[in-house]
Motif scaffolding. Structure first.
Motif, short mmCIF file in Angstrom:
data_model
loop_
_atom_site.label_atom_id
_atom_site.label_comp_id
_atom_site.label_asym_id
_atom_site.label_seq_id
_atom_site.Cartn_x
_atom_site.Cartn_y
_atom_site.Cartn_z
N VAL A 1 0.81 -1.25 0.00
CA VAL A 1 0.10 0.13 0.07
C VAL A 1 0.84 1.18 -0.08
O VAL A 1 1.80 1.31 0.64
CB VAL A 1 -1.03 -0.04 1.14
CG1 VAL A 1 -1.76 1.18 1.21
CG2 VAL A 1 -1.96 -1.15 1.27
N LEU A 2 0.67 2.31 -0.90
CA LEU A 2 1.21 3.40 -0.91
C LEU A 2 0.63 4.63 -0.59
O LEU A 2 1.13 5.56 -0.05
CB LEU A 2 1.89 3.57 -2.60
CG LEU A 2 2.64 2.40 -2.98
CD1 LEU A 2 2.72 2.38 -4.55
CD2 LEU A 2 4.07 2.37 -2.39
N ALA A 3 -0.64 4.75 -0.75
CA ALA A 3 -1.45 6.04 -0.39
C ALA A 3 -2.75 5.42 0.33
O ALA A 3 -3.43 4.62 -0.15
CB ALA A 3 -1.79 6.84 -1.64
N LEU A 4 -3.17 6.41 1.04
CA LEU A 4 -4.49 5.98 1.80
C LEU A 4 -5.43 7.10 2.09
O LEU A 4 -5.08 8.32 1.76
CB LEU A 4 -4.19 5.84 3.41
CG LEU A 4 -3.46 4.37 3.89
CD1 LEU A 4 -2.79 4.68 5.38
CD2 LEU A 4 -4.08 3.34 3.59
N THR A 5 -6.84 6.75 1.95
CA THR A 5 -7.79 7.76 2.23
C THR A 5 -9.08 7.36 2.68
O THR A 5 -9.16 5.97 2.80
CB THR A 5 -8.05 8.90 1.11
OG1 THR A 5 -9.01 9.89 1.40
CG2 THR A 5 -8.78 8.06 -0.14
N PHE A 6 -10.18 8.10 3.13
CA PHE A 6 -11.35 7.17 3.44
C PHE A 6 -12.57 7.99 2.55
O PHE A 6 -12.42 9.29 2.28
CB PHE A 6 -11.64 7.74 4.98
CG PHE A 6 -10.84 6.68 5.74
CD1 PHE A 6 -11.25 5.53 6.22
CD2 PHE A 6 -9.29 7.08 6.10
CE1 PHE A 6 -10.68 4.56 6.91
CE2 PHE A 6 -8.71 6.09 6.83
CZ PHE A 6 -9.34 4.98 7.20
N ASP A 7 -13.68 7.20 2.35
CA ASP A 7 -14.68 7.95 1.60
C ASP A 7 -15.66 8.32 2.55
O ASP A 7 -15.26 8.44 4.05
CB ASP A 7 -15.37 6.85 0.71
CG ASP A 7 -16.19 5.81 1.42
OD1 ASP A 7 -16.29 5.93 2.76
OD2 ASP A 7 -16.75 4.85 1.07
N LYS A 8 -16.86 9.01 2.26
CA LYS A 8 -17.62 9.81 3.27
C LYS A 8 -18.26 8.70 4.18
O LYS A 8 -18.71 9.41 5.39
CB LYS A 8 -18.78 10.52 2.29
CG LYS A 8 -19.92 9.51 1.78
CD LYS A 8 -20.93 10.54 1.32
CE LYS A 8 -22.17 9.89 0.95
NZ LYS A 8 -22.28 8.49 0.60
N ASP A 9 -18.25 7.86 3.86
CA ASP A 9 -19.00 6.71 4.98
C ASP A 9 -17.80 6.11 5.59
O ASP A 9 -17.99 4.84 6.36
CB ASP A 9 -19.79 5.53 4.16
CG ASP A 9 -20.79 6.17 3.42
OD1 ASP A 9 -21.65 6.88 3.97
OD2 ASP A 9 -20.92 5.89 2.34
N ASN A 10 -16.72 6.30 5.84
CA ASN A 10 -15.47 6.12 6.58
C ASN A 10 -14.88 4.58 6.09
O ASN A 10 -14.70 3.88 6.93
CB ASN A 10 -15.69 6.09 7.91
CG ASN A 10 -14.51 6.10 9.00
OD1 ASN A 10 -13.63 7.10 8.52
ND2 ASN A 10 -14.61 5.65 10.16
N HIS A 11 -15.05 4.43 4.77
CA HIS A 11 -14.58 3.08 4.39
C HIS A 11 -13.17 3.43 3.74
O HIS A 11 -12.81 4.37 3.17
CB HIS A 11 -15.39 2.41 3.21
CG HIS A 11 -16.67 2.32 3.58
ND1 HIS A 11 -18.30 2.56 2.71
CD2 HIS A 11 -17.24 1.51 4.39
CE1 HIS A 11 -18.93 2.11 3.26
NE2 HIS A 11 -18.59 1.69 4.37
N LEU A 12 -12.26 2.77 4.08
CA LEU A 12 -10.61 2.98 3.82
C LEU A 12 -10.58 2.66 2.27
O LEU A 12 -11.10 1.78 1.71
CB LEU A 12 -9.86 1.84 4.48
CG LEU A 12 -8.44 1.95 4.18
CD1 LEU A 12 -7.71 3.17 5.00
CD2 LEU A 12 -7.52 0.72 4.55
N ILE A 13 -9.89 3.69 1.53
CA ILE A 13 -9.40 3.36 0.14
C ILE A 13 -8.05 3.37 0.04
O ILE A 13 -7.42 4.33 0.74
CB ILE A 13 -10.03 4.57 -0.77
CG1 ILE A 13 -11.44 4.51 -0.75
CG2 ILE A 13 -9.40 4.48 -2.22
CD1 ILE A 13 -12.37 5.49 -1.22
N TYR A 14 -7.51 2.56 -0.67
CA TYR A 14 -6.00 2.71 -0.70
C TYR A 14 -5.50 2.25 -2.29
O TYR A 14 -6.25 2.01 -3.07
CB TYR A 14 -5.20 1.64 0.30
CG TYR A 14 -5.51 0.04 -0.17
CD1 TYR A 14 -6.39 -0.56 0.27
CD2 TYR A 14 -4.63 -0.33 -0.98
CE1 TYR A 14 -6.64 -2.15 0.12
CE2 TYR A 14 -4.82 -1.75 -1.44
CZ TYR A 14 -5.70 -2.68 -0.63
OH TYR A 14 -5.85 -3.86 -1.31
N SER A 15 -4.29 2.73 -2.33
CA SER A 15 -3.67 2.52 -3.60
C SER A 15 -2.59 1.80 -3.55
O SER A 15 -1.43 1.85 -2.54
CB SER A 15 -3.62 3.95 -4.59
OG SER A 15 -2.37 4.52 -4.11
#
Ligand SMILES: *[C@@H]1O[C@H](CO)[C@@H](O)[C@H](O)[C@H]1NC(C)=O
Length: 319
Positions: A243-257
């Motif tokens: 995993v190189l990058a992380l963020t969260f969507d509006k419902d607090n689900h983790l998104i990674y690249s």
């Protein structure tokens, strides 16, 4: 002999996808199952990704080949993918949760984009190479190549006082506005009104960080994704490598690249509660979410906005 062997492997694969293997990833603390939803398959994404929580749109960038990163967006719910024209190099990306504006930073300075009006503006700072962006009432950034943190406030650029002595790759504010940063040595914390830099962990090697919608700090490393507990200890969230990058969507689900794709982790029980059939929880989601079509984003005055925005706009002044 060899043919037989191949046959057995095929059978095994078929059972594992059909047999209800729903727990792709189990978080270490709560033992939750997640569904791994592939949002975009893209060869390389830059170090920062961000979600505009108002429209639930994920912003990311990808290597266009000439050492520049092109920004793109995907509607997390609609799965519509668009290229954003007019930004020269979007290595860093951050959203303003208050306004829904999106900021891009790179070798050509800082841009601000309004999803609502499709208006793109460039901040008038000369010779600015941006490595990392944070929007929290003001524009904070890490400059390349000195890798120090600055704040743009009332048309002035200042070194971030609390971090003036530190060299870092990324930093975030938690809910209380304490600062956390990572560099080659480890993960550090500086209290909100403090100047004392405290090393929290020197291992594993930290590669990326973000905060969830409640302001909890998450970091990724080559051994998985962790979050920082209230007692400042690290707790493992999921064991995903690369995993190189992380963020969260509006419902607090983790998104990674990682180096190949952008992925969202959906907690299983939530999906099941929504009366979704078990079938749609298996392989099918992946197929739906693979986007092949890039559409141009039409912006009202693309040329004028980029080339002629030499003054700070009113909205930038108020930041
Ligand atoms: C990381 O930051 C700390 C605290 O400022 C500093 O002592 C250390 O040298 C930095 N490491 C690198 C690799 O820059």
């Amino acid at each position: 002999m060899i043919l037989k062997y191949v046959k057995i492997i095929l059978v095994l694969q078929a059972t594992s996808t059909q047999g209800g293997k729903y727990c792709n990833i189990i978080s270490a603390d709560e033992k939750k199952c997640h569904l791994r939803e592939s949002l975009v398959i893209i060869d390389h994404s830059a170090n920062q990704i961000a979600v505009d929580k108002k429209s639930n749109t994920l912003y990311f960038s990808f290597d266009a080949g000439q050492g520049e990163f092109n920004p793109a967006l995907i509607g997390i719910d609609s799965k519509k993918l668009k290229l954003l024209k007019g930004v020269k190099d979007a290595f860093a990306i951050a959203t303003d949760d208050k306004t829904g504006d999106v900021y891009f930073g790179g070798s050509n300075g800082i841009y601000k984009y309004s999803h609502l009006t499709s208006k793109l503006m460039r901040l008038d700072i000369k010779q600015l190479d941006v490595w990392w962006l944070v929007i929290r009432n003001h524009i904070y950034y890490i400059q390349f190549p000195d890798l120090k943190a600055y704040v743009y406030k009332c048309k002035m650029i200042k070194l971030l006082e609390q971090l003036y002595n530190s060299v870092m790759n990324q930093f975030v504010f938690d809910a209380e506005k304490n600062i956390y940063f990572i560099n080659g040595t480890g993960l550090y914390r500086v209290g909100r009104d403090d100047t004392k830099v405290v090393l929290l962990r020197s291992t594993p090697k930290f590669l990326g960080m973000t905060t969830n919608i409640y302001g909890t700090v998450y970091v990724c490393s080559d051994s998985g994704i962790y979050y920082i507990r209230k007692d400042q200890k690290l707790a493992k969230y999921v064991s995903i490598q690369g995993v190189l990058a992380l963020t969260f969507d509006k419902d607090n689900h983790l998104i990674y690249s990682d180096s190949r794709e952008l992925v969202r982790l959906l907690p299983m029980e939530k999906r099941i509660k929504k009366n979704e059939s078990r079938k749609s929880l298996t392989g099918e989601v992946r197929n739906v979410t693979v986007c092949e079509v890039f559409t141009m984003l039409v912006s009202p005055k693309p040329k004028a906005i980029v080339e002629e925005e030499h003054q700070c706009s009113n909205s930038l002044n108020t930041l």
